[in-house]
Scaffold this active site. Structure first.
Site, PDB file in Angstrom:
ATOM      1  N   LYS A  41      -5.414  -4.100  -4.522  1.00 47.30           N
ATOM      2  CA  LYS A  41      -4.978  -4.832  -5.718  1.00 47.30           C
ATOM      3  C   LYS A  41      -3.873  -5.851  -5.456  1.00 47.30           C
ATOM      4  O   LYS A  41      -3.957  -6.978  -5.875  1.00 47.30           O
ATOM      5  CB  LYS A  41      -4.549  -3.834  -6.796  1.00 47.30           C
ATOM      6  CG  LYS A  41      -5.741  -3.282  -7.563  1.00 47.30           C
ATOM      7  CD  LYS A  41      -5.423  -1.985  -8.277  1.00 47.30           C
ATOM      8  CE  LYS A  41      -6.183  -0.835  -7.652  1.00 47.30           C
ATOM      9  NZ  LYS A  41      -5.504   0.420  -7.634  1.00 47.30           N
ATOM     10  N   ARG A  89      -0.465   8.491  14.121  1.00 46.81           N
ATOM     11  CA  ARG A  89       0.991   8.588  14.212  1.00 46.81           C
ATOM     12  C   ARG A  89       1.425  10.038  14.094  1.00 46.81           C
ATOM     13  O   ARG A  89       1.893  10.644  15.035  1.00 46.81           O
ATOM     14  CB  ARG A  89       1.645   7.743  13.115  1.00 46.81           C
ATOM     15  CG  ARG A  89       1.424   6.248  13.311  1.00 46.81           C
ATOM     16  CD  ARG A  89       1.606   5.471  12.055  1.00 46.81           C
ATOM     17  NE  ARG A  89       0.684   5.935  11.026  1.00 46.81           N
ATOM     18  CZ  ARG A  89       0.526   5.384   9.830  1.00 46.81           C
ATOM     19  NH1 ARG A  89       1.262   4.353   9.500  1.00 46.81           N
ATOM     20  NH2 ARG A  89      -0.336   5.862   8.975  1.00 46.81           N
ATOM     21  N   SER A 127       2.722  -0.091   7.316  1.00 45.41           N
ATOM     22  CA  SER A 127       2.925  -1.388   6.663  1.00 45.41           C
ATOM     23  C   SER A 127       3.515  -1.185   5.278  1.00 45.41           C
ATOM     24  O   SER A 127       4.417  -1.923   4.856  1.00 45.41           O
ATOM     25  CB  SER A 127       1.604  -2.143   6.538  1.00 45.41           C
ATOM     26  OG  SER A 127       1.074  -2.416   7.807  1.00 45.41           O
TER      27      SER A 127
END
Ligand code: PNS
Length: 161
Positions: A41, A89, A127
């Site tokens: 979005k 990770r 991010s």
């Protein structure tokens, strides 16, 4: 010719992604960083901007940047890639990655998913977390390439201005 796809949304590319790209670049004849043109979005950066940022920090001639739509397995087949690379990770990544890898294997048994551990110093990076810290005024120096940090600064400047 061993060709790997490193797929993701890369909004924006982080030093953790770059670490995985560097590891992949050592193993494969060609690596394609494949940005999903998704319906997320509110991305911070457009697809075009994300491609440009990756191109700015890409220092390997056999690492390419591309975009894709639809199923990753279809894109991988169109590129004649044998491997999908994903970075892991923390343990929390495992369940989602396992689901995707098994679904992709079901869809295309010949395509292998290879998981790589990012370097320890990047194992906490994402991010979305970087964007949140940045937008709230925290320092992200060392977490993203300098070129990306500059782009983030000018983007926020543009929004505010
Ligand atoms: O950076 P991300 O958001 O973790 O990357 C997720 C990505 C792009 C690898 C995944 O959403 C994907 O492959 N999307 C393409 C559509 C698809 O193939 N879906 C089925 C996956 S099992």
């Amino acid at each position: 010719m061993r060709r790997a796809i490193y797929p993701g949304t890369f909004d924006p590319i982080t030093n953790g992604h770059l670490d995985i790209i560097e590891r992949s670049a050592r193993l494969f004849d060609e690596v394609i960083i494949a940005l999903l043109m998704n319906i997320e979005k509110s991305p911070m950066f457009s697809i075009q901007e994300r491609v440009e940022m990756i191109q700015e920090v890409n220092r390997w001639s056999h690492v390419k940047v591309d975009t894709f739509q639809g199923l990753l397995v279809h894109y991988a087949a169109s590129q004649k890639a044998q491997v999908i690379v994903r970075g892991i990770r923390a343990v929390s990544d495992y369940e989602y990655e396992l689901q995707m890898a098994l679904m992709n294997r079901r869809l295309e048994p010949q395509l292998e998913t290879m998981f790589m551990m990012s370097a320890e110093e990047y194992s906490h990076l994402s991010s979305s977390l970087i964007k949140e810290v940045f937008l709230l005024g925290g320092s992200i120096t060392g977490l993203v390439p300098d070129a990306v940090e500059q782009r983030m600064q000018s983007k926020v400047g543009k929004v505010k201005g």
